[in-house]
Write a protein that holds these residues in place. Structure first.
Motif, PDB file in Angstrom:
ATOM      1  N   ALA A 102       0.954  -0.993   0.079  1.00 38.73           N
ATOM      2  CA  ALA A 102      -0.004   0.032  -0.160  1.00 38.73           C
ATOM      3  C   ALA A 102       0.939   1.282   0.166  1.00 38.73           C
ATOM      4  CB  ALA A 102      -0.926   0.023   1.221  1.00 38.73           C
ATOM      5  N   LEU A 103       2.037   1.280   0.695  1.00 38.92           N
ATOM      6  CA  LEU A 103       2.911   2.487   0.666  1.00 38.92           C
ATOM      7  C   LEU A 103       3.464   2.594  -0.619  1.00 38.92           C
ATOM      8  CD1 LEU A 103       4.622   2.032   4.197  1.00 38.92           C
ATOM      9  CD2 LEU A 103       3.027   3.943   3.401  1.00 38.92           C
ATOM     10  N   ALA A 104       3.610   1.483  -1.320  1.00 40.22           N
ATOM     11  CA  ALA A 104       4.268   1.655  -2.759  1.00 40.22           C
ATOM     12  C   ALA A 104       3.293   2.177  -3.664  1.00 40.22           C
ATOM     13  CB  ALA A 104       5.013   0.204  -3.207  1.00 40.22           C
TER      14      ALA A 104
ATOM     15  N   LEU B 280      -1.146   7.052  -6.249  1.00 37.26           N
ATOM     16  CA  LEU B 280      -2.294   7.775  -5.930  1.00 37.26           C
ATOM     17  C   LEU B 280      -1.981   9.354  -5.850  1.00 37.26           C
ATOM     18  CD1 LEU B 280      -5.381   7.632  -5.086  1.00 37.26           C
ATOM     19  CD2 LEU B 280      -4.512   7.295  -2.720  1.00 37.26           C
ATOM     20  N   ALA B 281      -1.070   9.643  -5.355  1.00 34.09           N
ATOM     21  CA  ALA B 281      -0.596  10.959  -5.221  1.00 34.09           C
ATOM     22  C   ALA B 281      -0.473  11.926  -6.529  1.00 34.09           C
ATOM     23  CB  ALA B 281       0.365  11.275  -4.272  1.00 34.09           C
ATOM     24  N   VAL B 282       0.153  11.176  -7.506  1.00 31.39           N
ATOM     25  CA  VAL B 282       0.364  11.738  -8.721  1.00 31.39           C
ATOM     26  C   VAL B 282      -1.050  11.869  -9.631  1.00 31.39           C
ATOM     27  CG1 VAL B 282       1.458  11.186 -11.026  1.00 31.39           C
ATOM     28  CG2 VAL B 282       2.588  10.854  -9.256  1.00 31.39           C
ATOM     29  N   ALA B 283      -1.760  10.799  -9.427  1.00 32.09           N
ATOM     30  CA  ALA B 283      -3.132  10.945 -10.136  1.00 32.09           C
ATOM     31  C   ALA B 283      -3.904  12.131  -9.584  1.00 32.09           C
ATOM     32  CB  ALA B 283      -3.918   9.690 -10.047  1.00 32.09           C
ATOM     33  N   PHE B 284      -4.011  12.383  -8.221  1.00 35.35           N
ATOM     34  CA  PHE B 284      -4.591  13.376  -7.461  1.00 35.35           C
ATOM     35  C   PHE B 284      -4.045  14.689  -8.183  1.00 35.35           C
ATOM     36  CE2 PHE B 284      -5.111  16.283  -4.319  1.00 35.35           C
ATOM     37  CZ  PHE B 284      -6.358  16.236  -3.649  1.00 35.35           C
ATOM     38  N   ALA B 285      -2.715  14.967  -8.261  1.00 38.64           N
ATOM     39  CA  ALA B 285      -2.200  16.113  -8.567  1.00 38.64           C
ATOM     40  C   ALA B 285      -2.431  16.501 -10.051  1.00 38.64           C
ATOM     41  CB  ALA B 285      -0.357  15.948  -8.513  1.00 38.64           C
ATOM     42  N   VAL B 286      -2.575  15.141 -11.050  1.00 38.33           N
ATOM     43  CA  VAL B 286      -2.881  15.701 -12.057  1.00 38.33           C
ATOM     44  C   VAL B 286      -4.324  16.123 -12.578  1.00 38.33           C
ATOM     45  CG1 VAL B 286      -3.307  14.490 -14.363  1.00 38.33           C
ATOM     46  CG2 VAL B 286      -1.207  14.008 -13.347  1.00 38.33           C
ATOM     47  N   SER B 287      -5.169  15.537 -11.718  1.00 34.42           N
ATOM     48  CA  SER B 287      -6.659  15.999 -11.792  1.00 34.42           C
ATOM     49  C   SER B 287      -6.510  17.476 -11.203  1.00 34.42           C
ATOM     50  CB  SER B 287      -7.411  15.181 -10.872  1.00 34.42           C
ATOM     51  OG  SER B 287      -8.902  15.565 -10.931  1.00 34.42           O
ATOM     52  N   ALA B 288      -5.927  17.802  -9.862  1.00 32.08           N
ATOM     53  CA  ALA B 288      -6.151  19.024  -9.516  1.00 32.08           C
ATOM     54  C   ALA B 288      -5.493  19.979 -10.387  1.00 32.08           C
ATOM     55  CB  ALA B 288      -5.419  19.205  -8.112  1.00 32.08           C
ATOM     56  N   SER B 289      -4.437  19.677 -11.095  1.00 34.24           N
ATOM     57  CA  SER B 289      -3.881  20.759 -12.141  1.00 34.24           C
ATOM     58  C   SER B 289      -4.700  20.896 -13.097  1.00 34.24           C
ATOM     59  CB  SER B 289      -2.354  20.245 -12.543  1.00 34.24           C
ATOM     60  OG  SER B 289      -2.384  19.317 -13.498  1.00 34.24           O
ATOM     61  N   TYR B 290      -5.111  20.056 -13.542  1.00 36.19           N
ATOM     62  CA  TYR B 290      -6.132  20.164 -14.860  1.00 36.19           C
ATOM     63  C   TYR B 290      -7.275  21.064 -14.417  1.00 36.19           C
ATOM     64  CZ  TYR B 290      -4.344  16.979 -18.142  1.00 36.19           C
ATOM     65  OH  TYR B 290      -3.493  16.488 -19.255  1.00 36.19           O
ATOM     66  N   ALA B 291      -7.873  21.028 -13.099  1.00 36.45           N
ATOM     67  CA  ALA B 291      -9.160  21.860 -12.713  1.00 36.45           C
ATOM     68  C   ALA B 291      -8.443  23.298 -12.530  1.00 36.45           C
ATOM     69  CB  ALA B 291      -9.466  21.174 -11.494  1.00 36.45           C
ATOM     70  N   VAL B 292      -7.358  23.524 -12.165  1.00 35.52           N
ATOM     71  CA  VAL B 292      -6.650  24.824 -11.825  1.00 35.52           C
ATOM     72  C   VAL B 292      -6.331  25.418 -13.189  1.00 35.52           C
ATOM     73  CG1 VAL B 292      -4.729  25.975 -11.043  1.00 35.52           C
ATOM     74  CG2 VAL B 292      -5.954  24.357  -9.426  1.00 35.52           C
ATOM     75  N   ARG B 293      -5.883  24.659 -14.374  1.00 36.61           N
ATOM     76  CA  ARG B 293      -5.654  25.233 -15.352  1.00 36.61           C
ATOM     77  C   ARG B 293      -6.857  25.537 -16.218  1.00 36.61           C
ATOM     78  NH1 ARG B 293      -2.160  20.784 -18.542  1.00 36.61           N
ATOM     79  NH2 ARG B 293      -2.908  22.349 -20.399  1.00 36.61           N
ATOM     80  N   SER B 294      -7.932  24.921 -15.959  1.00 38.46           N
ATOM     81  CA  SER B 294      -9.283  25.106 -16.462  1.00 38.46           C
ATOM     82  C   SER B 294      -9.594  26.748 -16.059  1.00 38.46           C
ATOM     83  CB  SER B 294     -10.210  24.170 -16.260  1.00 38.46           C
ATOM     84  OG  SER B 294     -11.500  24.625 -16.549  1.00 38.46           O
TER      85      SER B 294
ATOM     86  N   THR C 247     -10.114   8.425 -12.002  1.00 38.76           N
ATOM     87  CA  THR C 247      -9.143   7.632 -12.135  1.00 38.76           C
ATOM     88  C   THR C 247      -8.479   7.352 -10.708  1.00 38.76           C
ATOM     89  OG1 THR C 247      -8.448   7.771 -14.301  1.00 38.76           O
ATOM     90  CG2 THR C 247      -6.761   6.813 -13.149  1.00 38.76           C
ATOM     91  N   THR C 248      -8.648   8.456 -10.113  1.00 39.57           N
ATOM     92  CA  THR C 248      -7.944   8.678  -8.791  1.00 39.57           C
ATOM     93  C   THR C 248      -8.575   7.852  -7.756  1.00 39.57           C
ATOM     94  OG1 THR C 248      -6.924  11.001  -9.241  1.00 39.57           O
ATOM     95  CG2 THR C 248      -7.285  10.203  -6.695  1.00 39.57           C
ATOM     96  N   SER C 249     -10.008   8.125  -7.757  1.00 41.55           N
ATOM     97  CA  SER C 249     -10.875   7.257  -6.917  1.00 41.55           C
ATOM     98  C   SER C 249     -10.771   5.864  -7.185  1.00 41.55           C
ATOM     99  CB  SER C 249     -12.276   7.555  -7.417  1.00 41.55           C
ATOM    100  OG  SER C 249     -12.622   9.071  -7.046  1.00 41.55           O
ATOM    101  N   VAL C 250     -10.665   5.456  -8.474  1.00 41.57           N
ATOM    102  CA  VAL C 250     -10.504   3.888  -8.671  1.00 41.57           C
ATOM    103  C   VAL C 250      -9.198   3.430  -7.795  1.00 41.57           C
ATOM    104  CG1 VAL C 250     -10.009   2.239 -10.339  1.00 41.57           C
ATOM    105  CG2 VAL C 250     -11.833   3.832 -10.595  1.00 41.57           C
ATOM    106  N   LEU C 251      -8.081   4.401  -8.219  1.00 43.66           N
ATOM    107  CA  LEU C 251      -6.819   3.993  -7.564  1.00 43.66           C
ATOM    108  C   LEU C 251      -6.854   3.992  -6.122  1.00 43.66           C
ATOM    109  CD1 LEU C 251      -4.391   5.945 -10.073  1.00 43.66           C
ATOM    110  CD2 LEU C 251      -4.466   3.617  -9.822  1.00 43.66           C
ATOM    111  N   PHE C 252      -7.652   4.853  -5.667  1.00 45.96           N
ATOM    112  CA  PHE C 252      -7.850   4.908  -4.085  1.00 45.96           C
ATOM    113  C   PHE C 252      -8.630   3.564  -3.690  1.00 45.96           C
ATOM    114  CE2 PHE C 252     -10.682   5.817  -0.532  1.00 45.96           C
ATOM    115  CZ  PHE C 252      -9.857   6.283   0.532  1.00 45.96           C
ATOM    116  N   LEU C 253      -9.417   3.047  -4.315  1.00 48.46           N
ATOM    117  CA  LEU C 253     -10.158   1.748  -3.912  1.00 48.46           C
ATOM    118  C   LEU C 253      -9.166   0.705  -3.963  1.00 48.46           C
ATOM    119  CD1 LEU C 253     -13.626   2.064  -5.901  1.00 48.46           C
ATOM    120  CD2 LEU C 253     -13.092   2.406  -3.416  1.00 48.46           C
ATOM    121  N   PHE C 254      -8.240   0.761  -5.163  1.00 49.55           N
ATOM    122  CA  PHE C 254      -7.134  -0.306  -5.047  1.00 49.55           C
ATOM    123  C   PHE C 254      -6.157  -0.175  -3.987  1.00 49.55           C
ATOM    124  CE2 PHE C 254      -8.128  -0.712  -9.601  1.00 49.55           C
ATOM    125  CZ  PHE C 254      -8.767  -1.930  -9.768  1.00 49.55           C
ATOM    126  N   TRP C 255      -5.926   1.090  -3.559  1.00 51.64           N
ATOM    127  CA  TRP C 255      -4.991   1.369  -2.423  1.00 51.64           C
ATOM    128  C   TRP C 255      -5.510   0.895  -1.157  1.00 51.64           C
ATOM    129  CZ3 TRP C 255      -5.319   4.954   1.515  1.00 51.64           C
ATOM    130  CH2 TRP C 255      -3.952   5.311   2.314  1.00 51.64           C
TER     131      TRP C 255
END
Length: 164
Positions: A60-62, A67-81, A147-155
């Motif tokens: 889970a730590l690996a 998860l953090a990268v997917a979160f950051a990508v989504s947040a950056s798209y929202a801010v860029r919009s 995608t981040t939500s799905v990765l969170f479920l796997f995590w």
């Protein structure tokens, strides 16, 4: 999802049509950004509460950086919009000297002068183009948030399987 509008080559679209399409796209962008923000807030709250309960296992730590990268990508798209629309509106204000929003409480310099039809149409097309770009960015923010939500479920599953 943002619908697409492309003005026809015959020039039959009116300035009101262009502005209406741009406003519709901006509203859809705002809705998409809110959806992305809700997904990201849920993922952040879940991850923080899981980490507060104790460190998960090594698997889970690996997965946590993914998860953090997917979160950051989504947040950056929202801010860029958001930044895309703000800069487009600021550019229109600078080029025309007029408020884009009619309820602005002040009268900018030069707003009493009528705009040439060509200048007005060019600025409306720039605004429509920016609204399309904003729509694409906000839709990407939603896709990455899901995608981040799905990765969170796997995590979360990896953390539970590791006994943490």
């Amino acid at each position: 999802m943002v619908t697409e509008f492309r003005p026809g080559p015959d020039g039959q679209e009116t300035p009101e049509d262009l502005l209406g399409h741009a406003c519709t796209l901006v509203r859809l962008c705002a809705r998409d950004s809110v959806i992305a923000a809700v997904f990201l807030a849920l993922v952040l709250a879940g991850a923080l509460s899981r980490l507060a309960a104790g460190l998960p296992g090594p698997v889970a730590l690996a997965l946590l950086p993914v998860l953090a990268v997917a979160f950051a990508v989504s947040a950056s798209y929202a801010v860029r919009s958001r930044l895309t629309m703000v800069s487009a509106l600021a550019e229109i204000r600078v080029r025309t000297g007029a408020p884009v929003e009619p309820r602005v409480p002040w009268t900018p310099f030069g707003s009493a002068v009528a705009l040439d039809d060509g200048v007005r149409d060019e600025q409306l097309r720039r605004l429509l183009s920016a609204a399309h770009r904003c729509g694409e960015l906000s839709w990407q923010a939603v896709v990455w948030a899901v995608t981040t939500s799905v990765l969170f479920l796997f995590w979360t599953l990896a953390a539970a399987m590791a006994g943490g």
